[in-house]
Design a protein around this motif. Structure first.
Motif, PDB file in Angstrom:
ATOM      1  N   PHE A 113       0.790  -1.232   0.000  1.00  0.00           N
ATOM      2  CA  PHE A 113       0.000   0.000   0.000  1.00  0.00           C
ATOM      3  C   PHE A 113       0.827   1.289   0.000  1.00  0.00           C
ATOM      4  O   PHE A 113       0.266   2.363  -0.165  1.00  0.00           O
ATOM      5  CB  PHE A 113      -0.928   0.016   1.222  1.00  0.00           C
ATOM      6  CG  PHE A 113      -1.851  -1.163   1.299  1.00  0.00           C
ATOM      7  CD1 PHE A 113      -2.968  -1.253   0.482  1.00  0.00           C
ATOM      8  CD2 PHE A 113      -1.588  -2.216   2.173  1.00  0.00           C
ATOM      9  CE1 PHE A 113      -3.808  -2.348   0.543  1.00  0.00           C
ATOM     10  CE2 PHE A 113      -2.428  -3.315   2.242  1.00  0.00           C
ATOM     11  CZ  PHE A 113      -3.543  -3.381   1.421  1.00  0.00           C
ATOM     12  N   HIS A 114       2.132   1.182   0.173  1.00  0.00           N
ATOM     13  CA  HIS A 114       2.904   2.407   0.420  1.00  0.00           C
ATOM     14  C   HIS A 114       2.936   3.354  -0.774  1.00  0.00           C
ATOM     15  O   HIS A 114       3.170   4.555  -0.612  1.00  0.00           O
ATOM     16  CB  HIS A 114       4.332   2.052   0.859  1.00  0.00           C
ATOM     17  CG  HIS A 114       5.205   1.556  -0.251  1.00  0.00           C
ATOM     18  ND1 HIS A 114       5.993   2.384  -1.002  1.00  0.00           N
ATOM     19  CD2 HIS A 114       5.386   0.305  -0.743  1.00  0.00           C
ATOM     20  CE1 HIS A 114       6.649   1.678  -1.896  1.00  0.00           C
ATOM     21  NE2 HIS A 114       6.296   0.422  -1.764  1.00  0.00           N
ATOM     22  N   SER A 115       2.707   2.855  -1.999  1.00  0.00           N
ATOM     23  CA  SER A 115       2.758   3.736  -3.164  1.00  0.00           C
ATOM     24  C   SER A 115       1.415   4.415  -3.452  1.00  0.00           C
ATOM     25  O   SER A 115       1.343   5.299  -4.308  1.00  0.00           O
ATOM     26  CB  SER A 115       3.210   2.955  -4.400  1.00  0.00           C
ATOM     27  OG  SER A 115       2.273   1.948  -4.740  1.00  0.00           O
ATOM     28  N   LEU A 116       0.365   4.000  -2.740  1.00  0.00           N
ATOM     29  CA  LEU A 116      -0.946   4.619  -2.946  1.00  0.00           C
ATOM     30  C   LEU A 116      -1.008   5.996  -2.298  1.00  0.00           C
ATOM     31  O   LEU A 116      -0.486   6.198  -1.202  1.00  0.00           O
ATOM     32  CB  LEU A 116      -2.053   3.735  -2.347  1.00  0.00           C
ATOM     33  CG  LEU A 116      -2.470   2.490  -3.129  1.00  0.00           C
ATOM     34  CD1 LEU A 116      -3.515   1.723  -2.329  1.00  0.00           C
ATOM     35  CD2 LEU A 116      -3.017   2.852  -4.496  1.00  0.00           C
ATOM     36  N   GLU A 117      -1.644   6.917  -2.969  1.00  0.00           N
ATOM     37  CA  GLU A 117      -1.885   8.210  -2.356  1.00  0.00           C
ATOM     38  C   GLU A 117      -2.864   8.047  -1.194  1.00  0.00           C
ATOM     39  O   GLU A 117      -3.665   7.119  -1.160  1.00  0.00           O
ATOM     40  CB  GLU A 117      -2.450   9.183  -3.390  1.00  0.00           C
ATOM     41  CG  GLU A 117      -1.469   9.541  -4.496  1.00  0.00           C
ATOM     42  CD  GLU A 117      -2.035  10.573  -5.454  1.00  0.00           C
ATOM     43  OE1 GLU A 117      -3.210  10.969  -5.260  1.00  0.00           O
ATOM     44  OE2 GLU A 117      -1.312  10.978  -6.379  1.00  0.00           O
ATOM     45  N   GLU A 118      -2.790   8.962  -0.257  1.00  0.00           N
ATOM     46  CA  GLU A 118      -3.624   8.871   0.937  1.00  0.00           C
ATOM     47  C   GLU A 118      -5.105   8.753   0.585  1.00  0.00           C
ATOM     48  O   GLU A 118      -5.829   7.928   1.154  1.00  0.00           O
ATOM     49  CB  GLU A 118      -3.402  10.096   1.825  1.00  0.00           C
ATOM     50  CG  GLU A 118      -4.248  10.090   3.090  1.00  0.00           C
ATOM     51  CD  GLU A 118      -3.956  11.271   4.001  1.00  0.00           C
ATOM     52  OE1 GLU A 118      -4.749  11.506   4.928  1.00  0.00           O
ATOM     53  OE2 GLU A 118      -2.942  11.955   3.774  1.00  0.00           O
ATOM     54  N   GLY A 119      -5.554   9.546  -0.386  1.00  0.00           N
ATOM     55  CA  GLY A 119      -6.968   9.517  -0.754  1.00  0.00           C
ATOM     56  C   GLY A 119      -7.398   8.183  -1.324  1.00  0.00           C
ATOM     57  O   GLY A 119      -8.506   7.710  -1.040  1.00  0.00           O
ATOM     58  N   ALA A 120      -6.523   7.538  -2.114  1.00  0.00           N
ATOM     59  CA  ALA A 120      -6.871   6.254  -2.726  1.00  0.00           C
ATOM     60  C   ALA A 120      -6.977   5.161  -1.675  1.00  0.00           C
ATOM     61  O   ALA A 120      -7.898   4.332  -1.706  1.00  0.00           O
ATOM     62  CB  ALA A 120      -5.835   5.878  -3.782  1.00  0.00           C
ATOM     63  N   LEU A 121      -6.036   5.141  -0.722  1.00  0.00           N
ATOM     64  CA  LEU A 121      -6.074   4.119   0.319  1.00  0.00           C
ATOM     65  C   LEU A 121      -7.269   4.339   1.246  1.00  0.00           C
ATOM     66  O   LEU A 121      -7.973   3.381   1.595  1.00  0.00           O
ATOM     67  CB  LEU A 121      -4.775   4.127   1.124  1.00  0.00           C
ATOM     68  CG  LEU A 121      -4.656   3.103   2.256  1.00  0.00           C
ATOM     69  CD1 LEU A 121      -4.992   1.703   1.775  1.00  0.00           C
ATOM     70  CD2 LEU A 121      -3.264   3.129   2.870  1.00  0.00           C
TER      71      LEU A 121
END
Length: 244
Positions: free
Chosen positions: A19-27
């Motif tokens: 999950f670390h490459s996901l932007e905050e909004g996407a996660l």
């Protein structure tokens, strides 16, 4: 989920490899669509749940087993833990995947309907930057497992299993090498992970203790002599990698 729960879960997952490459909004968007579920330690979970829902493991360990209906013997395909996804097989093709999950600890997970999870992945293709390597890693684990069953005896398989989960230590950090994920499993569970039976695994564990290669006390496992353990695996050339 409430905003405070979403924020707490986000903070627990955001730095994990998947999950670390996901932007905050996407996660946070996927977390908003999930429902928290909890399984008690030793609970056997409905075998078809993975064909209906996708689960993100937040804490605890989940053992995925296959059982021979004729003999009752079982083999463990994976032990999933924080940041893992269950069931990624059904997530890929939408088909039923018969597997028997057992909670090794109290497990906290996030549940989403399978079809919605597949839609979410299509909506967020950037997730595949981590998801595809994650799937590749799981496929390699299965390949390594099948290879060991064919080519290695039980002594080598148990040594390789322990070595796989050794935590490299910093100088002076530990007296011995700690073992992650399988450190407190029963001999029955260890036997499932190498395709053997409890009595044989118990014998091999006892032998490794007698040779002062491992320490196994009150259900906790650590490696005392990493060099000797690698020799058991025919991996002596990699010894210096763990000494760094």
């Amino acid at each position: 989920m409430h905003d405070d729960v979403i924020n707490d879960t986000y903070n627990r997952l955001k730095n994990l490899p998947l999950f670390h490459s996901l932007e905050e909004g996407a996660l946070k968007a996927i977390l908003q669509e999930c429902c928290p579920v909890y399984w008690s330690k030793s609970e056997t979970i409905n075998s078809d749940i993975g064909s209906q829902y996708v689960h993100i493991i937040v804490s605890g360990r989940l053992k995925l087993t296959q059982i021979d209906p004729q003999t009752g013997r079982s083999v463990a395909l994976f032990i999933l833990h924080t940041g893992d996804i269950f069931d990624f097989f059904s997530l890929l093709d939408g088909k039923e995947h018969v597997v028997f999950p057992v909670a090794l600890d109290t497990v906290e997970a996030l549940s989403m309907p399978l079809e919605r999870a597949r839609e979410w992945i299509c909506e967020h293709p950037e997730f595949n930057q981590e998801f595809l390597p994650y799937l590749g890693e799981k496929m390699r684990e299965l390949e390594s497992f099948s290879e060991s069953l064919v080519f290695h005896d039980t002594a080598t398989r148990i040594a390789k299993l322990i070595l796989k989960h050794v935590i490299p230590k910093e100088s002076g950090e530990h007296e011995h090498y700690p073992v992650k994920l399988i450190h407190n499993l029963s001999h029955e569970s260890l036997s499932e992970l190498i395709g053997s039976v409890r009595s044989v695994v118990s014998s091999q564990i006892h032998k490794l203790k007698e040779e002062e290669i491992i320490i196994s006390k009150r259900g906790h496992l650590a490696v005392k002599n990493l060099e000797a353990l690698m020799e058991k695996c025919d991996l002596f050339d990699y010894y210096h990698m763990y000494k760094k």
